[in-house]
Design a protein around this motif. Sequence first.
Motif, short mmCIF file in Angstrom:
data_model
loop_
_atom_site.label_atom_id
_atom_site.label_comp_id
_atom_site.label_asym_id
_atom_site.label_seq_id
_atom_site.Cartn_x
_atom_site.Cartn_y
_atom_site.Cartn_z
N LEU A 101 52.02 50.70 38.79
CA LEU A 101 50.56 50.70 38.90
C LEU A 101 50.01 49.28 39.00
O LEU A 101 49.06 49.03 39.75
CB LEU A 101 49.94 51.41 37.69
CG LEU A 101 50.09 52.93 37.68
CD1 LEU A 101 49.56 53.51 36.38
CD2 LEU A 101 49.40 53.55 38.87
N SER A 102 50.61 48.35 38.30
CA SER A 102 50.19 46.94 38.40
C SER A 102 50.39 46.43 39.81
O SER A 102 49.53 45.72 40.36
CB SER A 102 50.96 46.07 37.41
OG SER A 102 50.74 46.49 36.10
N GLY A 103 51.53 46.75 40.42
CA GLY A 103 51.79 46.33 41.79
C GLY A 103 50.80 46.92 42.77
O GLY A 103 50.30 46.23 43.68
N VAL A 104 50.49 48.20 42.60
CA VAL A 104 49.52 48.86 43.49
C VAL A 104 48.16 48.18 43.37
O VAL A 104 47.51 47.87 44.38
CB VAL A 104 49.43 50.37 43.18
CG1 VAL A 104 48.23 51.01 43.84
CG2 VAL A 104 50.71 51.07 43.60
N PHE A 105 47.69 47.93 42.16
CA PHE A 105 46.40 47.27 41.97
C PHE A 105 46.40 45.85 42.52
O PHE A 105 45.43 45.42 43.15
CB PHE A 105 45.99 47.26 40.49
CG PHE A 105 45.51 48.58 40.00
CD1 PHE A 105 44.52 49.29 40.65
CD2 PHE A 105 46.06 49.14 38.84
CE1 PHE A 105 44.07 50.50 40.20
CE2 PHE A 105 45.62 50.36 38.39
CZ PHE A 105 44.63 51.05 39.05
N LYS A 110 44.33 42.30 46.70
CA LYS A 110 44.65 41.25 47.67
C LYS A 110 44.18 41.68 49.06
O LYS A 110 43.57 40.91 49.79
CB LYS A 110 46.16 41.01 47.66
CG LYS A 110 46.60 39.82 48.43
CD LYS A 110 48.08 39.59 48.24
CE LYS A 110 48.52 38.37 49.01
NZ LYS A 110 49.95 38.12 48.86
N TRP A 111 44.41 42.93 49.42
CA TRP A 111 43.96 43.48 50.70
C TRP A 111 42.45 43.51 50.77
O TRP A 111 41.86 43.14 51.79
CB TRP A 111 44.54 44.89 50.87
CG TRP A 111 44.00 45.63 52.05
CD1 TRP A 111 44.41 45.54 53.33
CD2 TRP A 111 42.94 46.59 52.03
NE1 TRP A 111 43.68 46.37 54.13
CE2 TRP A 111 42.75 47.04 53.33
CE3 TRP A 111 42.13 47.11 51.03
CZ2 TRP A 111 41.80 47.98 53.67
CZ3 TRP A 111 41.17 48.04 51.37
CH2 TRP A 111 41.01 48.46 52.67
N TYR A 112 41.80 43.92 49.69
CA TYR A 112 40.34 44.01 49.65
C TYR A 112 39.71 42.63 49.82
O TYR A 112 38.75 42.47 50.56
CB TYR A 112 39.90 44.65 48.32
CG TYR A 112 38.42 44.77 48.17
CD1 TYR A 112 37.71 45.74 48.85
CD2 TYR A 112 37.72 43.90 47.32
CE1 TYR A 112 36.34 45.85 48.71
CE2 TYR A 112 36.35 44.01 47.17
CZ TYR A 112 35.67 44.98 47.87
OH TYR A 112 34.33 45.09 47.73
N LYS A 113 40.27 41.64 49.13
CA LYS A 113 39.73 40.27 49.22
C LYS A 113 39.89 39.72 50.63
O LYS A 113 38.98 39.09 51.16
CB LYS A 113 40.46 39.38 48.21
CG LYS A 113 39.92 38.00 48.12
CD LYS A 113 40.66 37.20 47.07
CE LYS A 113 40.16 35.79 47.04
NZ LYS A 113 40.88 34.97 46.07
#
Length: 132
Positions: A101-105, A110-113
Amino acid sequence: MLIWPSALSDHGAGGVSNEPGPQRPRVERSAMESCGSAAQQNYCFNRGQCMLLVDFNEYHCKCEEGYYGPRCAHLDLVFQPMGEEQLALVVVCVVLLIIGLSGVFYFFFKWYKRNRSTRSQKSQGYMGVESA
Protein backbone atom coordinates in the motif's frame (compact mmCIF):
# COMPACT_ATOMS: atom_id res chain seq x y z
CA MET A 1 -18.41 -35.82 40.73
CA LEU A 2 -21.31 -33.74 39.52
CA ILE A 3 -21.91 -30.07 40.16
CA TRP A 4 -25.50 -29.00 40.58
CA PRO A 5 -26.57 -25.40 41.19
CA SER A 6 -28.20 -25.11 44.59
CA ALA A 7 -31.32 -23.65 43.00
CA LEU A 8 -31.91 -26.93 41.12
CA SER A 9 -31.76 -29.21 44.13
CA ASP A 10 -35.39 -30.43 43.97
CA HIS A 11 -34.45 -34.11 44.04
CA GLY A 12 -34.35 -34.49 47.79
CA ALA A 13 -30.63 -33.87 48.09
CA GLY A 14 -30.92 -30.62 50.01
CA GLY A 15 -32.79 -27.35 49.95
CA VAL A 16 -32.15 -23.92 48.59
CA SER A 17 -30.03 -21.73 50.83
CA ASN A 18 -31.73 -18.63 52.24
CA GLU A 19 -28.41 -16.91 52.87
CA PRO A 20 -27.88 -13.57 51.14
CA GLY A 21 -25.18 -13.22 48.52
CA PRO A 22 -24.19 -15.29 45.51
CA GLN A 23 -25.26 -18.92 45.38
CA ARG A 24 -22.41 -21.43 45.16
CA PRO A 25 -22.78 -24.74 43.33
CA ARG A 26 -23.04 -27.79 45.53
CA VAL A 27 -20.85 -30.80 44.80
CA GLU A 28 -22.34 -34.26 45.19
CA ARG A 29 -21.26 -37.75 44.38
CA SER A 30 -23.70 -39.77 42.38
CA ALA A 31 -23.52 -43.37 41.25
CA MET A 32 -23.36 -43.65 37.46
CA GLU A 33 -23.85 -46.62 35.23
CA SER A 34 -23.70 -47.10 31.51
CA CYS A 35 -27.08 -47.08 29.75
CA GLY A 36 -28.41 -50.61 29.41
CA SER A 37 -30.77 -51.01 26.48
CA ALA A 38 -30.18 -50.19 22.83
CA ALA A 39 -32.76 -47.39 22.98
CA GLN A 40 -30.81 -45.57 25.67
CA GLN A 41 -27.50 -46.19 23.87
CA ASN A 42 -28.85 -43.98 21.05
CA TYR A 43 -30.00 -41.31 23.54
CA CYS A 44 -26.90 -39.16 23.02
CA PHE A 45 -25.97 -37.50 19.73
CA ASN A 46 -22.54 -37.07 18.14
CA ARG A 47 -20.95 -40.15 19.73
CA GLY A 48 -21.78 -38.98 23.26
CA GLN A 49 -21.66 -41.65 25.97
CA CYS A 50 -24.99 -42.30 27.69
CA MET A 51 -24.80 -42.47 31.49
CA LEU A 52 -27.55 -43.35 33.97
CA LEU A 53 -27.47 -41.32 37.19
CA VAL A 54 -28.72 -43.96 39.60
CA ASP A 55 -29.63 -41.57 42.44
CA PHE A 56 -31.88 -39.50 40.20
CA ASN A 57 -32.88 -42.23 37.73
CA GLU A 58 -32.06 -39.87 34.84
CA TYR A 59 -30.05 -40.26 31.67
CA HIS A 60 -27.24 -37.83 30.92
CA CYS A 61 -24.59 -37.70 28.24
CA LYS A 62 -20.85 -37.45 28.50
CA CYS A 63 -20.04 -35.49 25.36
CA GLU A 64 -16.98 -35.85 23.17
CA GLU A 65 -14.75 -32.86 22.65
CA GLY A 66 -16.40 -30.24 20.46
CA TYR A 67 -20.00 -30.92 21.56
CA TYR A 68 -22.11 -29.90 24.54
CA GLY A 69 -25.65 -29.92 25.86
CA PRO A 70 -27.82 -32.44 27.68
CA ARG A 71 -27.72 -34.80 24.69
CA CYS A 72 -24.50 -33.55 23.00
CA ALA A 73 -26.53 -31.99 20.22
CA HIS A 74 -24.80 -28.60 20.10
CA LEU A 75 -21.52 -27.89 18.36
CA ASP A 76 -19.04 -26.16 20.63
CA LEU A 77 -17.36 -23.34 18.71
CA VAL A 78 -14.28 -23.00 20.86
CA PHE A 79 -11.73 -20.33 20.05
CA GLN A 80 -8.33 -21.91 19.83
CA PRO A 81 -5.31 -19.63 20.08
CA MET A 82 -3.10 -19.30 17.04
CA GLY A 83 0.08 -21.31 16.86
CA GLU A 84 3.46 -19.67 16.39
CA GLU A 85 3.54 -20.53 12.67
CA GLN A 86 0.11 -18.99 12.07
CA LEU A 87 1.04 -15.86 14.01
CA ALA A 88 4.28 -15.47 12.03
CA LEU A 89 2.36 -15.89 8.76
CA VAL A 90 -0.17 -13.22 9.78
CA VAL A 91 2.60 -10.79 10.73
CA VAL A 92 4.43 -11.35 7.41
CA CYS A 93 1.20 -10.85 5.44
CA VAL A 94 0.38 -7.61 7.28
CA VAL A 95 3.90 -6.25 6.73
CA LEU A 96 3.73 -7.10 2.99
CA LEU A 97 0.31 -5.44 2.76
CA ILE A 98 1.62 -2.26 4.39
CA ILE A 99 4.66 -2.19 2.07
CA GLY A 100 2.45 -2.74 -0.96
CA LEU A 101 0.00 0.00 0.00
CA SER A 102 2.88 2.38 0.70
CA GLY A 103 4.29 1.70 -2.77
CA VAL A 104 0.92 2.28 -4.42
CA PHE A 105 0.45 5.61 -2.61
CA TYR A 106 4.02 6.71 -3.43
CA PHE A 107 3.65 6.07 -7.16
CA PHE A 108 0.15 7.58 -7.24
CA PHE A 109 1.30 10.84 -5.65
CA LYS A 110 4.40 10.93 -7.89
CA TRP A 111 2.18 10.49 -10.97
CA TYR A 112 -0.32 13.07 -9.69
CA LYS A 113 2.41 15.64 -9.04
CA ARG A 114 3.94 15.10 -12.50
CA ASN A 115 0.57 15.42 -14.28
CA ARG A 116 -0.33 18.51 -12.27
CA SER A 117 2.91 20.26 -13.18
CA THR A 118 2.56 19.44 -16.91
CA ARG A 119 -1.00 20.80 -16.91
CA SER A 120 0.09 24.07 -15.33
CA GLN A 121 2.95 24.42 -17.88
CA LYS A 122 0.57 23.84 -20.81
CA SER A 123 -1.94 26.38 -19.52
CA GLN A 124 0.81 28.98 -19.02
CA GLY A 125 2.27 28.34 -22.48
CA TYR A 126 -0.97 29.07 -24.26
CA MET A 127 -1.41 32.41 -22.53
CA GLY A 128 1.93 33.77 -23.81
CA VAL A 129 1.17 33.11 -27.51
CA GLU A 130 0.01 36.18 -29.45
CA SER A 131 -2.19 35.80 -32.42
CA ALA A 132 -1.34 37.70 -35.58
